[in-house]
Enzyme design. Structure first.
Site, mmCIF file in Angstrom:
data_model
loop_
_atom_site.group_PDB
_atom_site.id
_atom_site.type_symbol
_atom_site.label_atom_id
_atom_site.label_comp_id
_atom_site.label_asym_id
_atom_site.label_seq_id
_atom_site.Cartn_x
_atom_site.Cartn_y
_atom_site.Cartn_z
ATOM 1 N N CYS A 195 0.804 -1.227 0.000
ATOM 2 C CA CYS A 195 0.000 0.000 0.000
ATOM 3 C C CYS A 195 0.834 1.274 0.000
ATOM 4 C CB CYS A 195 -0.967 0.008 1.180
ATOM 5 S SG CYS A 195 -0.174 -0.217 2.782
ATOM 6 N N GLY B 183 -1.891 7.847 11.358
ATOM 7 C CA GLY B 183 -2.157 8.989 12.233
ATOM 8 C C GLY B 183 -3.627 9.390 12.244
ATOM 9 N N GLY C 198 -5.505 10.173 9.027
ATOM 10 C CA GLY C 198 -5.908 9.016 8.242
ATOM 11 C C GLY C 198 -6.821 8.071 8.996
ATOM 12 N N GLY C 199 -7.324 8.505 10.147
ATOM 13 C CA GLY C 199 -8.236 7.678 10.935
ATOM 14 C C GLY C 199 -7.563 6.556 11.682
#
Length: 490
Positions: A251, A423, A426-427
């Protein structure tokens, strides 16, 4: 004989696995650092010894990626991760500050739920087992159904080695009947202490909604900016090395390339020279229909597939030996497939007037998808690199390195990991490359250094008013005046 439904069997299996995992973790919790380290080394050695077998199994079962690259992933997850954590203190007193009289005591979190994706199944099992056991925790895996066979084989390989090294039975286990209901039970069970969630966006959201503390990974959608001072040949090589590694299933790999107008022709020529194919406008539209599904999620038919497979799927004729497909793009959005995450050898290509516009475009792409994850910049201009570090909403800004390998810590000095925190933006609950230290609680032992009286402000003592003084001559003159006035009144 009464037969339980699959979902009920899955739920009961999870309950049994967690019970055994909790009992095993109680034994791990009283082991010495040397005992824990012996177990961890056994896991790493077993993963490394079986790296090729497990890689081939994962590739054959899922069809994703390249087995040759999955060997590298398995080697990274075992040997490289082990080397980075082997000397880490994770048992008992791990820090003792004699000056300030503060002592840190490591406390395992307990039972870890490890959610495993189909894109990186075997390497993720090895990695999550290593960091969990290093911190004195047990782990129960929830395997992706499409990679069940290879995941279960990996669990067996590392568990057998761990038990031989003194690991309690049940400390490393996996569901064998994976269902949504069973995974839900695993995440929400009262004895599950933390969730390590790697998988699709829906799975990660479910982990954070479970009520159990979770460490999850949001989608990656990293742009790569090739700034005009960069070595174009080397920058393109790194991007193609990254995007073709295991057919783009990591990713942190690049999803788009951004160049300045003054560099466009030179960069495009270099991409073509190194095996990339730029789609025509019509071809880009044709392929774009296969990147995203109607519900806005990535099409699994392209995930981890080769250029040849994707070209046939979209009925495209591309030159033999093409490494990556590239589409020029000018827009960003949920309905713009090339601006989204594509875990396949497909890239978007943006051209901007200058680095400031490229910086703004990167932020737009990341805020559209992938905020908090990773971005790449290829540049020799330290001030521009610094500006990107100050402005980009990412947890990792990688400079002059392949995104896929730099993000996981293989070609950089950040912690080697296959779970990359995004973080709060980015949820995610952390922005770290997740290590054993993220799976420990720290108990603070601290001595008093001050008393209550030391904290109370003492009242300020007011100085007495100053007494005026006069000279002897003035005294005599004053007395004479007073006497004269008295005589006048007589």
């Amino acid at each position: 004989m009464e037969m339980l439904d699959k979902d009920l069997r899955s739920i009961q299996e999870v309950r049994d696995l967690i019970k055994k995992a909790k009992e095993a973790q109680a034994k791990l919790a009283v082991m010495t650092q040397a005992q824990i380290d012996a177990i961890v080394k056994a896991i790493a050695d077993a993963g490394y010894a079986h790296r090729e077998k497990l890689a081939r199994m994962a590739n054959e079962e899922t069809g994703f990626g390249r087995w040759e690259d999955k060997i590298v992933k398995n080697a990274f997850a075992s040997k490289h991760v082990y080397e980075s954590i082997k000397d880490m203190k994770t048992v008992g007193i791990i820090n003792d500050d004699k000056v300030h009289k503060v002592m840190d005591v490591a406390v395992p979190v307990g039972v870890v739920a490890g959610l495993i994706p189909s894109t990186n199944p075997t390497s993720t099992v090895i990695y999550k087992a290593l960091i969990s056991l290093k911190a004195g925790n047990s782990i129960v895996f929830s395997p992706h159904p499409n990679a069940l066979k290879s995941i279960l084989e990996t669990v067996k390989v590392i568990n057998d080695a761990a038990v031989q090294a003194g690991c309690p039975e049940g400390a490393i286990a996996s569901m064998t009947v994976p269902t949504i209901q069973g995974t839900d039970q695993l995440m929400k069970h009262k004895d599950t202490s933390v969730i390590l969630a790697t998988g699709g966006e829906a799975m990660v959201k479910a982990a954070y909604s479970s009520g159990t503390p979770a460490i999850g990974v949001g989608p990656g959608n990293g742009p790569a900016f090739i700034e005009k001072s960069a070595n174009f040949e080397l920058a393109v090589k790194r991007i193609l090395d990254s995007k073709t590694f295991d057919n783009g299933t990591i990713c942190a790999s690049e999803q788009s390339v951004i160049v300045e107008a003054c560099s466009k022709e030179a960069v495009m020529a270099e991409f073509k020279k190194q095996g990339a194919y730029f789609l025509t406008a019509d071809e880009a539209v044709q392929l774009g229909k296969f990147i995203m599904r109607a519900n806005g999620t990535m099409n699994p038919q392209i995930v981890g597939r080769s250029v040849d497979h994707i070209a046939k799927l979209a009925n495209l004729n591309v030159p033999a030996g093409t490494r990556v497909l590239i589409a020029e793009e000018t827009s960003v959005g949920r309905n713009v497939p090339y601006s989204r995450e594509k875990l396949a050898p497909i890239l978007a290509f943006y051209t901007e007037d200058n680095w400031e516009a490229a910086c703004a475009r990167s932020i737009e792409i990341l805020n559209g998808e992938g905020a908090g994850h990773t971005m790449m910049i290829h540049s020799e201009n330290e001030e521009i690199i610094r500006q990107f570090a100050l402005k980009q909403p990412v947890s990792r800004l990688l400079v002059n390195t392949p995104g896929a390998l730099g993000g996981i810590g293989a070609t950089t000095a950040i912690a080697p990991a296959l779970t990359l925190g995004c973080g709060a933006v980015g949820g995610s609950s952390t922005s770290d490359n997740v290590s054993p230290m993220n799976l420990l609680n720290i108990r603070k032992l601290t001595y008093g250094l001050r008393e209550l009286e030391d904290l109370v402000e003492q009242p300020t003592v007011q100085a007495a008013p100053a007494v005026a003084t006069i000279s002897q001559d003035d005294k005599e003159q004053l007395i004479s005046m007073i006497v004269a006035r008295i005589l006048e009144k007589m």
